[in-house]
Design an enzyme around this catalytic site. Structure first.
Site, short mmCIF file in Angstrom:
data_model
loop_
_atom_site.label_atom_id
_atom_site.label_comp_id
_atom_site.label_asym_id
_atom_site.label_seq_id
_atom_site.Cartn_x
_atom_site.Cartn_y
_atom_site.Cartn_z
N GLY A 47 0.85 -1.20 0.00
CA GLY A 47 0.00 0.00 0.00
C GLY A 47 0.87 1.24 0.00
O GLY A 47 1.65 1.46 -0.92
N VAL A 100 7.74 9.11 4.54
CA VAL A 100 8.27 10.45 4.82
C VAL A 100 8.29 11.32 3.56
O VAL A 100 8.79 12.42 3.60
CB VAL A 100 9.69 10.43 5.44
CG1 VAL A 100 9.66 9.84 6.83
CG2 VAL A 100 10.67 9.69 4.57
N ALA A 128 7.28 16.17 0.66
CA ALA A 128 7.44 17.32 -0.23
C ALA A 128 7.40 16.80 -1.66
O ALA A 128 7.81 15.68 -1.93
CB ALA A 128 8.76 18.03 0.06
N LYS A 145 4.14 24.77 -1.81
CA LYS A 145 5.60 24.75 -1.97
C LYS A 145 5.96 25.47 -3.27
O LYS A 145 5.65 25.00 -4.36
CB LYS A 145 6.10 23.30 -1.99
CG LYS A 145 7.60 23.19 -2.21
CD LYS A 145 8.06 21.74 -2.22
CE LYS A 145 9.52 21.65 -2.61
NZ LYS A 145 9.99 20.25 -2.70
N PRO A 203 13.42 28.01 -7.25
CA PRO A 203 11.97 28.15 -7.43
C PRO A 203 11.45 27.20 -8.50
O PRO A 203 12.20 26.75 -9.37
CB PRO A 203 11.83 29.60 -7.90
CG PRO A 203 13.08 29.83 -8.69
CD PRO A 203 14.16 29.01 -8.03
N THR A 250 11.79 14.04 -5.36
CA THR A 250 11.39 13.37 -6.61
C THR A 250 10.69 12.03 -6.41
O THR A 250 10.23 11.43 -7.38
CB THR A 250 12.62 13.15 -7.50
OG1 THR A 250 13.68 12.63 -6.70
CG2 THR A 250 13.08 14.43 -8.14
N ILE A 287 7.74 10.96 -5.17
CA ILE A 287 6.34 10.83 -5.60
C ILE A 287 6.23 11.06 -7.10
O ILE A 287 5.46 10.39 -7.79
CB ILE A 287 5.43 11.76 -4.77
CG1 ILE A 287 5.30 11.15 -3.36
CG2 ILE A 287 4.07 11.96 -5.42
CD1 ILE A 287 4.52 11.99 -2.37
#
Length: 510
Positions: A19, A54, A57, A85, A103, A351, A353
């Site tokens: 999962g 974890v 981001a 973000k 950015p 990177t 995800i």
């Protein structure tokens, strides 16, 4: 003669093993793809095993993924206690005391078919204090802790820029799970006892559960994390180790109470033997130290991390061990690996995800039938290798360009040999200001420019197509852009206020 497609039996049953974020993102995406098809999807996970969880981001491609599975943005932000973000603040990377911002927005405007950085470096030649950061709306918003959603008016400086999110990964997996189950995905909470292969061709036939149930499938998706239960432990696919370039092989993570309003960016601070992340959510902050065990042990890493967090810790520090690199194939026979099962690159540029997302996209683009066409499988493996190597090069860039010599770790990074593909990119930029990309890449030219600039690289020359412009003309054009972006960055709503107005999470418990 029958039509060739008549020989190709469609896949009827997909079994997702594991999962977490990867498994439930796959289930959400495949359940949408399955609508109108005769396709049965089962996800097997054992809640007793737990997930890494974890990956909090992200990079801007997450916005598109959430849209593709049918998530409402503001609802998703509330449910995952997310914040926005705009990019990443790097501290002490170039040298001690230095900082720069990466950015997600572009810099300036490309004029006359020539990229903006050439105009900027012409300006910098006469004005050494010129700062690239003045020409990015993302950086200007972040500087003031402000946030705005992009506008539809193309003349507005907020018209077109990218952003991503910080969110609670376990809550994100829960949102994906609820979405998947509502679309008919079968969820089984059991451990897998055994994986059975077909004698004829070595394909996976079924998995035997702890409770004695046998689950058969046509296509198996491995989301079992670093372990790689199907792709590695069962099919012995092999792993390409990248630790000669990416030394960090461990991390320790802890969550803490917020001491301030959440910033609209991630902070990553270079430490003696690696770096620390700080990821602000609405209700807490995620912190971690990614380190190299050759130069620092786990106990020291934990102690350093706890000393450096700003709020009271609300979890016990959790250690992870990993090996940078990639699975030699992500698609082997009828097994497809996603997430950590497919490889791992440290989360310096968030990177993880995004790699799950592109893995799902490749699978849907080349969705197989029961013939499991080798040409399609080979193309997916080629694309995965290409993407992983380009991300690897981008991360190695952050280490190679450092001027830090204060610890053994940083001295190693500065002196190390780097992949030829990266060495060529750096040399090209240093000599001509041109940013080389091997399409497609996860990071745009503007991201490469951020890192080159942040580490003080100034190209020797600029594009000769702008030679005929006077210095005054270039300075005047850039001054206009700078003023417009500065004003837009200052006048936007504060990030905290934007969340309060539009997407604050329901009451949460610390």
């Amino acid at each position: 003669m029958s039509h060739p497609s008549a020989q190709h039996t469609p896949i009827r049953k997909i079994v997702i093993v594991g999962g977490g974020t990867a498994g439930w993102m796959a289930a959400a995406s495949l359940s949408r793809f399955a609508q109108g098809r005769s396709l049965d999807i089962t996800l097997i996970e054992s809640t007793t095993i737990g997930t890494v969880g974890v990956g909090e981001a992200t990079i801007p491609s997450i916005v598109q993924f959430n849209n593709s599975v049918g998530l409402d943005e503001l609802e998703f932000i509330r449910a995952t206690r997310a914040s926005f973000k705009l990019g990443i603040q790097f501290e002490n990377w170039h040298k001690q005391g230095s900082q720069f911002f990466h950015p997600f927005a572009d810099y300036g405007i490309n004029f006359n078919g020539v990229e903006f950085q050439h105009y900027f470096y012409r300006l910098k030649k006469n004005n050494p204090t010129a700062d690239l950061h003045d020409y990015s709306i993302g950086t200007q918003l972040a500087k003031h802790n402000n946030f705005a959603q992009p506008q539809e008016n193309p003349n507005n400086p907020l018209a077109d820029f990218s952003y991503a999110y910080h969110f609670d990964a376990s809550l994100y997996a829960k949102v994906m799970r609820e979405l998947s189950i509502s679309r008919g995905v079968t969820h089984i909470d059991q451990k897998i006892e055994k994986v059975n292969l077909r004698n004829a061709d070595g394909f996976i036939e079924s998995v035997l559960l702890d409770n004695g149930e046998l689950i058969a499938g046509d296509l198996f998706i491995d989301c079992t994390g670093f372990k790689g239960l199907l792709i590695e432990e069962t099919l012995n696919t092999g792993y390409e180790d990248w630790q000669q370039w990416l030394l960090c092989d461990g991390a320790v993570a802890v969550q803490s109470l917020n001491t301030n309003e959440p910033t609209p960016y991630t902070r990553v601070t270079a430490l003696d033997a690696g770096w620390m992340w700080k990821i602000p959510l609405q209700h807490r902050t995620g912190n971690g130290y990614v380190f190299c065990s050759r130069f620092l042990d786990k106990a020291q890493a934990e102690e350093t991390l706890l000393q450096r967090i700003s709020g009271h810790p609300i979890t016990t520090p959790k250690p992870f061990a990993f090996k940078a690199g990639r699975r030699k194939k992500v698609w082997n026979k009828n097994c497809y690996a996603l997430g950590l099962a497919s490889g791992f690159i440290e989360p310096l540029e968030s990177t993880s995800i995004s790699l799950i997302q592109t893995g799902i996209t490749h699978l849907l683009t080349f969705f197989p039938d029961m013939s499991f066409d080798p040409a399609m499988i080979a193309e997916v493996n080629r694309r995965h290798q290409h993407e992983m190597e380009r991300i690897r090069d981008f991360i190695v860039l952050h280490y190679k360009l450092t001027q830090r010599t204060d610890t053994e770790f940083w001295r190693y990074c500065q002196a190390m040999e780097i992949p030829e593909s990266l060495a060529h990119k750096i040399e090209l930029f240093k000599s001509s200001g041109h940013i080389l990309q091997h399409e497609p890449e996860a990071f745009e030219r503007s991201s490469w420019l951020s890192i080159y600039h942040g580490f003080g690289i100034v190209p020797a020359r600029t594009d000769n197509r702008i030679d005929h412009f006077s210095d005054e003309t270039i300075a005047a054009q850039l001054a206009k852009i700078k003023q417009t972006l500065d004003q837009a960055g200052r006048s936007a709503t504060s990030h905290a206020e934007f969340i309060r107005r539009h997407c604050v999470a329901p009451d949460f418990e610390h």
